[in-house]
Scaffold this motif. Structure first.
Motif, mmCIF file in Angstrom:
data_model
loop_
_atom_site.group_PDB
_atom_site.id
_atom_site.type_symbol
_atom_site.label_atom_id
_atom_site.label_comp_id
_atom_site.label_asym_id
_atom_site.label_seq_id
_atom_site.Cartn_x
_atom_site.Cartn_y
_atom_site.Cartn_z
ATOM 1 N N ALA A 80 55.836 47.099 25.261
ATOM 2 C CA ALA A 80 55.058 48.606 24.732
ATOM 3 C C ALA A 80 56.679 49.640 24.192
ATOM 4 O O ALA A 80 57.153 49.704 25.442
ATOM 5 C CB ALA A 80 53.921 48.742 25.538
ATOM 6 N N LEU A 81 55.642 50.539 23.589
ATOM 7 C CA LEU A 81 56.727 51.768 23.165
ATOM 8 C C LEU A 81 55.720 53.010 23.328
ATOM 9 O O LEU A 81 54.348 52.334 22.763
ATOM 10 C CB LEU A 81 57.112 51.099 21.427
ATOM 11 N N LEU A 82 56.283 53.812 24.083
ATOM 12 C CA LEU A 82 55.461 54.938 24.150
ATOM 13 C C LEU A 82 56.361 55.926 23.395
ATOM 14 O O LEU A 82 57.620 56.231 24.079
ATOM 15 C CB LEU A 82 55.559 54.976 25.766
ATOM 16 N N HIS A 83 55.594 56.081 22.367
ATOM 17 C CA HIS A 83 56.275 57.910 21.683
ATOM 18 C C HIS A 83 55.564 58.983 22.529
ATOM 19 O O HIS A 83 53.919 59.349 22.233
ATOM 20 C CB HIS A 83 56.138 57.699 20.382
ATOM 21 N N VAL A 84 56.064 59.856 22.853
ATOM 22 C CA VAL A 84 55.960 61.135 23.741
ATOM 23 C C VAL A 84 56.548 62.392 22.848
ATOM 24 O O VAL A 84 57.747 61.987 22.739
ATOM 25 C CB VAL A 84 56.226 61.171 25.172
ATOM 26 N N ASN A 85 55.704 63.147 22.206
ATOM 27 C CA ASN A 85 55.871 64.746 21.919
ATOM 28 C C ASN A 85 55.586 65.438 22.170
ATOM 29 O O ASN A 85 54.648 65.646 22.036
ATOM 30 C CB ASN A 85 55.654 64.430 20.485
ATOM 31 N N GLY A 86 55.274 66.660 23.355
ATOM 32 C CA GLY A 86 55.515 67.734 23.861
ATOM 33 C C GLY A 86 54.057 66.895 25.297
ATOM 34 O O GLY A 86 54.335 66.645 25.750
ATOM 35 N N ASP A 87 53.554 67.462 23.610
ATOM 36 C CA ASP A 87 51.504 66.590 24.925
ATOM 37 C C ASP A 87 51.080 65.588 24.510
ATOM 38 O O ASP A 87 49.557 65.971 24.518
ATOM 39 C CB ASP A 87 50.586 68.297 24.944
ATOM 40 N N SER A 88 51.548 65.181 23.190
ATOM 41 C CA SER A 88 50.897 63.973 22.253
ATOM 42 C C SER A 88 51.564 62.985 22.500
ATOM 43 O O SER A 88 52.743 62.991 23.114
ATOM 44 C CB SER A 88 50.992 63.978 20.797
ATOM 45 N N MET A 89 50.601 61.783 22.327
ATOM 46 C CA MET A 89 51.228 60.530 22.607
ATOM 47 C C MET A 89 51.415 59.798 21.764
ATOM 48 O O MET A 89 49.895 59.253 21.271
ATOM 49 C CB MET A 89 51.506 59.911 23.923
ATOM 50 N N LYS A 90 51.371 58.884 21.219
ATOM 51 C CA LYS A 90 50.895 57.001 20.609
ATOM 52 C C LYS A 90 51.522 55.954 21.047
ATOM 53 O O LYS A 90 53.185 56.420 21.856
ATOM 54 C CB LYS A 90 52.242 57.322 19.127
ATOM 55 N N ALA A 91 50.741 55.085 22.076
ATOM 56 C CA ALA A 91 51.696 54.040 22.276
ATOM 57 C C ALA A 91 51.169 52.768 21.097
ATOM 58 O O ALA A 91 50.652 52.656 19.770
ATOM 59 C CB ALA A 91 50.680 53.011 23.287
ATOM 60 N N LYS A 92 52.547 52.036 20.978
ATOM 61 C CA LYS A 92 51.985 49.838 20.581
ATOM 62 C C LYS A 92 52.812 48.912 21.122
ATOM 63 O O LYS A 92 53.929 49.355 21.201
ATOM 64 C CB LYS A 92 53.037 50.840 19.384
ATOM 65 N N ILE A 93 52.301 47.747 20.791
ATOM 66 C CA ILE A 93 52.280 46.894 21.774
ATOM 67 C C ILE A 93 53.465 46.120 20.630
ATOM 68 O O ILE A 93 53.074 46.752 19.265
ATOM 69 C CB ILE A 93 51.481 45.992 21.800
ATOM 70 N N VAL A 94 54.571 45.472 20.575
ATOM 71 C CA VAL A 94 55.393 45.337 20.155
ATOM 72 C C VAL A 94 55.553 43.997 20.474
ATOM 73 O O VAL A 94 56.142 43.375 21.683
ATOM 74 C CB VAL A 94 57.028 45.784 19.460
ATOM 75 N N ASN A 95 55.458 42.272 19.227
ATOM 76 C CA ASN A 95 55.667 41.406 19.789
ATOM 77 C C ASN A 95 56.900 40.765 19.306
ATOM 78 O O ASN A 95 57.495 41.345 18.281
ATOM 79 C CB ASN A 95 54.614 40.784 18.795
ATOM 80 N N ILE A 96 57.853 40.104 20.295
ATOM 81 C CA ILE A 96 58.778 40.092 20.208
ATOM 82 C C ILE A 96 58.832 38.444 19.796
ATOM 83 O O ILE A 96 58.629 37.548 20.243
ATOM 84 C CB ILE A 96 59.572 40.077 21.656
ATOM 85 N N ASP A 97 59.885 38.269 18.530
ATOM 86 C CA ASP A 97 60.235 37.097 17.761
ATOM 87 C C ASP A 97 61.269 36.212 18.759
ATOM 88 O O ASP A 97 61.935 36.378 19.405
ATOM 89 C CB ASP A 97 60.832 37.397 16.294
ATOM 90 N N GLU A 98 60.536 35.267 18.533
ATOM 91 C CA GLU A 98 62.138 34.489 19.498
ATOM 92 C C GLU A 98 63.042 34.046 18.285
ATOM 93 O O GLU A 98 62.431 33.951 17.100
ATOM 94 C CB GLU A 98 60.845 32.840 19.550
#
Length: 98
Positions: A80-98
């Motif tokens: 997962a990537l969690l992007h934090v900017n001050g008091d906001s955040m966005k989460a994204k699941i990233v599938n890992i290619d083999e």
């Protein structure tokens, strides 16, 4: 298997402050013993289930990155990537290619 070897010394939970946000980290979500929204947490990050998910409950982000090494239940390896900017955040699941 979760507490084998050197993992025994790790804390059950951890509180992390990033920017203006307060994150609660716990391995097994079934052992959650607080009400995150009442305790002032902005997000709960957990694992154990190896199933990636992003959801919101009572204004709190719940994030499970899945597993990069041992995915289960036909889910692909992920993180997962969690992007934090001050008091906001966005989460994204990233599938890992083999």
């Amino acid at each position: 298997m979760d507490m084998n070897g050197g993992l025994r010394g790790l804390p059950e939970t951890e509180v992390i402050e990033i920017g203006d946000l307060l994150l609660y980290v716990i391995h097994d979500i079934h052992r959650l013993d607080i009400e995150p929204s009442k305790a002032g947490f902005d997000a709960v990050i957990f694992g154990h289930l190896h199933c990636p998910s992003v959801s919101e409950q009572k204004g709190v982000l719940f994030l499970n990155p899945g597993s990069a090494a041992q995915p289960r239940r036909n889910y692909p390896a992920s993180l997962a990537l969690l992007h934090v900017n001050g008091d906001s955040m966005k989460a994204k699941i990233v599938n890992i290619d083999e």
